[in-house]
Scaffold this active site. Structure first.
Site, short mmCIF file in Angstrom:
data_model
loop_
_atom_site.label_atom_id
_atom_site.label_comp_id
_atom_site.label_asym_id
_atom_site.label_seq_id
_atom_site.Cartn_x
_atom_site.Cartn_y
_atom_site.Cartn_z
N ASP A 1 106.84 96.85 -136.77
CA ASP A 1 106.66 95.67 -135.91
C ASP A 1 107.01 94.41 -136.69
OD1 ASP A 1 104.48 95.73 -137.62
OD2 ASP A 1 103.00 96.06 -136.06
N ASN B 1 90.95 95.79 -133.27
CA ASN B 1 90.75 95.83 -131.81
C ASN B 1 91.33 97.11 -131.20
OD1 ASN B 1 93.49 95.41 -131.98
ND2 ASN B 1 93.53 93.56 -130.72
N HIS C 1 94.44 98.31 -131.74
CA HIS C 1 95.89 98.36 -131.55
C HIS C 1 96.55 99.24 -132.62
CE1 HIS C 1 96.89 94.55 -134.21
NE2 HIS C 1 96.74 95.62 -134.95
N GLU D 1 98.74 95.99 -128.14
CA GLU D 1 97.39 95.44 -128.01
C GLU D 1 96.63 96.12 -126.87
OE1 GLU D 1 96.49 93.67 -130.35
OE2 GLU D 1 97.73 91.90 -130.77
P1 PGA Z 1 95.19 96.08 -141.65
O1 PGA Z 1 95.83 95.97 -140.21
O2 PGA Z 1 95.81 97.27 -142.30
O3 PGA Z 1 95.61 94.80 -142.34
O4 PGA Z 1 93.72 96.21 -141.47
C1 PGA Z 1 95.91 97.11 -139.42
C2 PGA Z 1 96.59 96.74 -138.13
O5 PGA Z 1 96.30 95.69 -137.57
O6 PGA Z 1 97.40 97.53 -137.66
#
Ligand code: PGA
Length: 233
Positions: A63, A130, A132, A137
């Site tokens: 992404d 959250n 995702h 999302e």
């Molecule tokens: P993080 O993010 O590895 O920085 O916790 C995970 C994500 O949002 O996919």
């Protein structure tokens, strides 16, 4: 449930995942891999970069934030710092999403066509606080194509934690549909701050409220959780 859960001691987690990845790459040096950025994979990349030969592999970046080129929180910048800079040789191919493209819908189609053409052998994912995966999302369905998405406020805060010069409002992500088409998926989850969302992802309903829950309907997904993240399971 076809999803497999591996719980690893916190202090052995990164080494254990990196070793598994090295064994995978020994068998499939030409693998087509989709990779995330963020805090979770960083210690794995630190170990994998110097020890795994990616010179025959094709890498796709999962992404990208809608941020100007050069912003330190851009996913391409993070992948470079955390993995690519440590490689003895560059990967055979590296495909990223161009958020500066004049036609973003066309850019999403181009990227998804590249992933579909040969498919993805292994997709690594982090778990958003959250629920995702990528930037898919809450509210995203399993059929979601690669596309431009509005970021949830929790995701904008995550970009701040990555050192963003500007707060992103949007991003482009590989869709859930092509993610779920990957032949194999490894979900990387660490830290007690992910314990509750991991528990809900594994035990709650499968659906768009928690996009990572769709991984439970995938035939070959492994969750690599450290003890801190697995604490409440
Ligand atoms: P993080 O993010 O590895 O920085 O916790 C995970 C994500 O949002 O996919």
């Amino acid at each position: 449930m076809s999803i497999r859960l591996e719980i690893i001691d916190d202090d052995r987690w990164a080494e254990s995942v990196a070793n598994r990845w090295a064994a995978y790459m020994e068998e499939r040096p030409e693998a087509r891999l989709c990779l995330p950025t963020g805090n979770t994979p960083r210690p794995v990349y630190a170990l994998a970069g110097p020890s795994i030969d990616f010179s025959q592999a094709t890498l796709f970046l999962l992404d990208e934030f809608g941020l100007p080129k050069g912003d330190p929180a851009r996913c391409d910048a993070m992948l470079h710092r955390d993995l690519l800079a440590g490689l003895a040789q560059p990967p055979a191919f590296l495909h990223t999403l161009d958020v500066q493209a004049a036609d973003l819908d066309e850019e999403c189609r181009r990227f998804e066509d590249l992933t579909d053409d040969g498919g993805l052998d292994l997709t690594l994912l982090g778990l958003g606080g959250n629920g995702h995966v990528g930037l898919n999302e809450p509210g995203t369905t399993a059929q979601a194509p690669t596309g431009v998405v509005r970021l949830a406020s929790a995701t904008k805060s995550a970009a701040d934690r990555y050192g963003a010069d500007h707060e992103p409002e949007w991003g482009i992500t590989l869709g859930l549909r092509p993610i779920l088409d990957s032949r194999e998926i490894w979900l990387l989850v660490t830290g007690s701050n992910k314990a509750e969302i991991l528990r809900r992802m594994l035990n709650g309903p499968i659906g768009p409220d928690l996009p990572a829950s769709y991984l439970r309907s995938h035939a070959n997904t492994v969750v690599f959780a450290d003890q801190s993240a697995a604490g409440t399971l």
